[in-house]
Design a protein around this motif. Sequence first.
Motif, PDB file in Angstrom:
ATOM      1  N   ALA A   1       8.798   2.623   4.481  1.00  0.00           N
ATOM      2  CA  ALA A   1       9.847   3.524   3.922  1.00  0.00           C
ATOM      3  C   ALA A   1       9.460   4.496   2.799  1.00  0.00           C
ATOM      4  O   ALA A   1       8.356   4.328   2.326  1.00  0.00           O
ATOM      5  CB  ALA A   1      10.938   2.734   3.236  1.00  0.00           C
ATOM      6  N   GLU A   2      10.268   5.403   2.730  1.00  0.00           N
ATOM      7  CA  GLU A   2       9.977   6.440   1.613  1.00  0.00           C
ATOM      8  C   GLU A   2      10.097   5.700   0.051  1.00  0.00           C
ATOM      9  O   GLU A   2      10.989   5.235   0.097  1.00  0.00           O
ATOM     10  CB  GLU A   2      10.846   7.700   1.744  1.00  0.00           C
ATOM     11  N   PHE A   3       9.135   6.004  -0.612  1.00  0.00           N
ATOM     12  CA  PHE A   3       9.145   5.240  -2.000  1.00  0.00           C
ATOM     13  C   PHE A   3       9.893   6.560  -2.926  1.00  0.00           C
ATOM     14  O   PHE A   3      10.626   6.053  -3.733  1.00  0.00           O
ATOM     15  CB  PHE A   3       7.978   5.070  -2.683  1.00  0.00           C
ATOM     16  N   CYS A   4       9.209   7.924  -2.823  1.00  0.00           N
ATOM     17  CA  CYS A   4       9.687   8.782  -3.775  1.00  0.00           C
ATOM     18  C   CYS A   4       9.732  10.226  -3.122  1.00  0.00           C
ATOM     19  O   CYS A   4       8.373  10.203  -2.340  1.00  0.00           O
ATOM     20  CB  CYS A   4       9.179   8.687  -4.987  1.00  0.00           C
ATOM     21  N   GLU A   5      10.188  10.992  -3.626  1.00  0.00           N
ATOM     22  CA  GLU A   5       9.847  12.413  -3.038  1.00  0.00           C
ATOM     23  C   GLU A   5       9.655  13.109  -4.122  1.00  0.00           C
ATOM     24  O   GLU A   5      10.254  13.265  -5.018  1.00  0.00           O
ATOM     25  CB  GLU A   5      11.026  12.976  -2.130  1.00  0.00           C
ATOM     26  N   SER A   6       8.789  14.079  -4.058  1.00  0.00           N
ATOM     27  CA  SER A   6       8.085  15.107  -5.116  1.00  0.00           C
ATOM     28  C   SER A   6       9.423  16.040  -5.643  1.00  0.00           C
ATOM     29  O   SER A   6       9.834  16.730  -4.683  1.00  0.00           O
ATOM     30  CB  SER A   6       6.995  15.786  -4.746  1.00  0.00           C
ATOM     31  N   THR A   7       9.659  16.225  -6.698  1.00  0.00           N
ATOM     32  CA  THR A   7      10.671  17.211  -7.311  1.00  0.00           C
ATOM     33  C   THR A   7       9.954  18.508  -7.801  1.00  0.00           C
ATOM     34  O   THR A   7      10.742  19.425  -8.074  1.00  0.00           O
ATOM     35  CB  THR A   7      11.215  16.626  -8.611  1.00  0.00           C
ATOM     36  N   ASN A   8       8.655  18.541  -7.720  1.00  0.00           N
ATOM     37  CA  ASN A   8       7.822  19.631  -8.094  1.00  0.00           C
ATOM     38  C   ASN A   8       6.686  19.831  -7.541  1.00  0.00           C
ATOM     39  O   ASN A   8       5.775  18.834  -7.505  1.00  0.00           O
ATOM     40  CB  ASN A   8       7.694  19.668  -9.683  1.00  0.00           C
ATOM     41  N   GLY A   9       6.404  20.632  -6.447  1.00  0.00           N
ATOM     42  CA  GLY A   9       5.324  20.615  -5.572  1.00  0.00           C
ATOM     43  C   GLY A   9       4.995  19.355  -4.760  1.00  0.00           C
ATOM     44  O   GLY A   9       6.134  18.994  -4.231  1.00  0.00           O
TER      45      GLY A   9
ATOM     46  N   LEU B   1       0.800  -1.340   0.095  1.00  0.00           N
ATOM     47  CA  LEU B   1      -0.093  -0.016   0.004  1.00  0.00           C
ATOM     48  C   LEU B   1       0.692   1.329  -0.054  1.00  0.00           C
ATOM     49  O   LEU B   1       1.796   1.379   1.052  1.00  0.00           O
ATOM     50  CB  LEU B   1      -0.931   0.004   1.141  1.00  0.00           C
ATOM     51  N   TYR B   2       0.519   2.156  -1.015  1.00  0.00           N
ATOM     52  CA  TYR B   2       1.280   3.350  -1.212  1.00  0.00           C
ATOM     53  C   TYR B   2       0.577   4.649  -0.686  1.00  0.00           C
ATOM     54  O   TYR B   2      -0.669   4.625  -1.010  1.00  0.00           O
ATOM     55  CB  TYR B   2       1.691   3.455  -2.610  1.00  0.00           C
ATOM     56  N   ILE B   3       1.176   5.381   0.103  1.00  0.00           N
ATOM     57  CA  ILE B   3       0.529   6.652   0.774  1.00  0.00           C
ATOM     58  C   ILE B   3       1.191   7.681   0.588  1.00  0.00           C
ATOM     59  O   ILE B   3       2.448   7.701   1.078  1.00  0.00           O
ATOM     60  CB  ILE B   3      -0.179   6.205   2.391  1.00  0.00           C
ATOM     61  N   ALA B   4       0.581   8.775   0.176  1.00  0.00           N
ATOM     62  CA  ALA B   4       1.396  10.066   0.150  1.00  0.00           C
ATOM     63  C   ALA B   4       1.220  10.904   1.435  1.00  0.00           C
ATOM     64  O   ALA B   4       0.109  10.739   2.090  1.00  0.00           O
ATOM     65  CB  ALA B   4       0.905  10.853  -1.149  1.00  0.00           C
TER      66      ALA B   4
ATOM     67  N   PRO C   1       6.804  16.484   5.269  1.00  0.00           N
ATOM     68  CA  PRO C   1       6.939  15.406   4.088  1.00  0.00           C
ATOM     69  C   PRO C   1       6.114  16.146   2.893  1.00  0.00           C
ATOM     70  O   PRO C   1       5.322  16.867   3.011  1.00  0.00           O
ATOM     71  CB  PRO C   1       6.199  14.133   4.549  1.00  0.00           C
ATOM     72  N   ARG C   2       6.815  15.436   1.662  1.00  0.00           N
ATOM     73  CA  ARG C   2       6.316  15.700   0.573  1.00  0.00           C
ATOM     74  C   ARG C   2       6.608  14.420  -0.502  1.00  0.00           C
ATOM     75  O   ARG C   2       7.028  14.682  -1.370  1.00  0.00           O
ATOM     76  CB  ARG C   2       6.872  17.240  -0.234  1.00  0.00           C
ATOM     77  N   HIS C   3       6.167  13.546   0.166  1.00  0.00           N
ATOM     78  CA  HIS C   3       6.627  12.073  -0.446  1.00  0.00           C
ATOM     79  C   HIS C   3       5.453  11.112  -0.388  1.00  0.00           C
ATOM     80  O   HIS C   3       4.253  11.493   0.078  1.00  0.00           O
ATOM     81  CB  HIS C   3       7.994  11.673   0.325  1.00  0.00           C
ATOM     82  N   ILE C   4       5.916  10.061  -0.819  1.00  0.00           N
ATOM     83  CA  ILE C   4       5.214   8.676  -0.964  1.00  0.00           C
ATOM     84  C   ILE C   4       5.699   7.554  -0.115  1.00  0.00           C
ATOM     85  O   ILE C   4       7.064   7.401  -0.502  1.00  0.00           O
ATOM     86  CB  ILE C   4       4.644   8.150  -2.322  1.00  0.00           C
TER      87      ILE C   4
ATOM     88  N   GLY D   1      11.127   2.984  -7.821  1.00  0.00           N
ATOM     89  CA  GLY D   1      11.072   4.238  -7.212  1.00  0.00           C
ATOM     90  C   GLY D   1      11.912   5.451  -8.094  1.00  0.00           C
ATOM     91  O   GLY D   1      11.726   6.511  -7.221  1.00  0.00           O
ATOM     92  N   ARG D   2      12.238   5.033  -8.979  1.00  0.00           N
ATOM     93  CA  ARG D   2      12.840   6.124  -9.872  1.00  0.00           C
ATOM     94  C   ARG D   2      11.909   6.783 -10.796  1.00  0.00           C
ATOM     95  O   ARG D   2      11.216   6.490 -11.507  1.00  0.00           O
ATOM     96  CB  ARG D   2      13.969   5.544 -10.722  1.00  0.00           C
ATOM     97  N   LEU D   3      12.153   8.294 -10.872  1.00  0.00           N
ATOM     98  CA  LEU D   3      11.172   8.989 -11.840  1.00  0.00           C
ATOM     99  C   LEU D   3      11.760   8.945 -13.171  1.00  0.00           C
ATOM    100  O   LEU D   3      12.713   9.109 -13.619  1.00  0.00           O
ATOM    101  CB  LEU D   3      11.423  10.638 -11.281  1.00  0.00           C
ATOM    102  N   VAL D   4      10.905   8.393 -13.886  1.00  0.00           N
ATOM    103  CA  VAL D   4      11.130   8.071 -15.332  1.00  0.00           C
ATOM    104  C   VAL D   4      10.834   9.220 -16.288  1.00  0.00           C
ATOM    105  O   VAL D   4      11.497   9.344 -17.474  1.00  0.00           O
ATOM    106  CB  VAL D   4      10.839   6.522 -15.823  1.00  0.00           C
ATOM    107  N   GLY D   5       9.715   9.972 -16.005  1.00  0.00           N
ATOM    108  CA  GLY D   5       9.197  10.818 -16.853  1.00  0.00           C
ATOM    109  C   GLY D   5       8.003  11.492 -16.450  1.00  0.00           C
ATOM    110  O   GLY D   5       7.456  11.301 -15.246  1.00  0.00           O
TER     111      GLY D   5
END
Length: 305
Positions: free
Chosen positions: A223-231, A190-193, A204-207, A259-263
């Motif tokens: 654990a943190e899956f990803c952090e926002s790079t914009n907003g 389960l992923y939660i922002a 936080p600004r992450h998922i 968890g890598r931002l691809v696009g």
Amino acid sequence: MADEDFEIFDARFNSRVKTSARLDHLFDDCRWAEGPAYFPAHRQLVWSDIPNNRMLRYDETSGGVSEFRNPSNFSNGHTVDRQGRLVSCEHGARRVSRTEPDGSITVIADRFEGKRLNSPNDVVVRSDGSIWFTDPTYGIDSDYEGHRADSEIGASLVFRVDPQSGEIRKVADDFTQPNGLAFSPDETKLYIADTGATHVPGHPRHIRVFDVGADGVSLGGGAEFCESTNGLFDGFRFDRDGYLWTSAGNGVHCYAPEGRLVGVILTPERVANVCFGGPRRNRLYICATTSLYAMTLPVIGARTF
């Protein structure tokens, strides 16, 4: 839509989108568009226009938009359960509700341990029929998206509603402002922002990603899956290959399973939420501030019910 309207950070994104595809602008009369939910049998999308206290309906076959419900109790996030019923988060009534086939409303959750919920924000239904939702304070912070009030619970939590007993159980309590949520395609995670940065600088600004226990109830990890790079992240969905498509400040961000931002699909407005629809579930609907957009993708959305 031209190539320059995408940002590509990893070659894998090239198989997720067609850079020749067009971002279709479907409607633009909202104040804050949120919570899209797609009904395959009717080929219709329902979404929230929170400050205007209404829900709107887009007809995929005609392109027409009409009001679905007004007033809507300042509804926010929605989903569709396995019986094809609309499940909604209502800021104004501080509850999670379900719209039955005859149009009547069933209250699923409005209190925890005798105290009123804050303002349920987003909701998902697992294949076992359990309902999971987040409960931050956005709907009681002011009178813009609900009714200003003090939190009775005193925290912003994540809950699960048992499909048989209706018991409301707290499953996570270490968030500043839990927001969007979604299960992985196999429902083992389960992923939660967390959009806590709206209230506390540096928060936080992450998922985050949690392991769903064998009992289908308990959560582990986080654990943190990803952090926002914009907003900030808000609502998000998965495609069936496990790529996560999430709202962000400059468009829709796509993350690979690790968890890598691809696009990014760039949009003219800040995005609040997304969902997959269309006859093949490859139409990505995008709620972005005042507007509803859509783009056809070469990937299929994961089933969400």
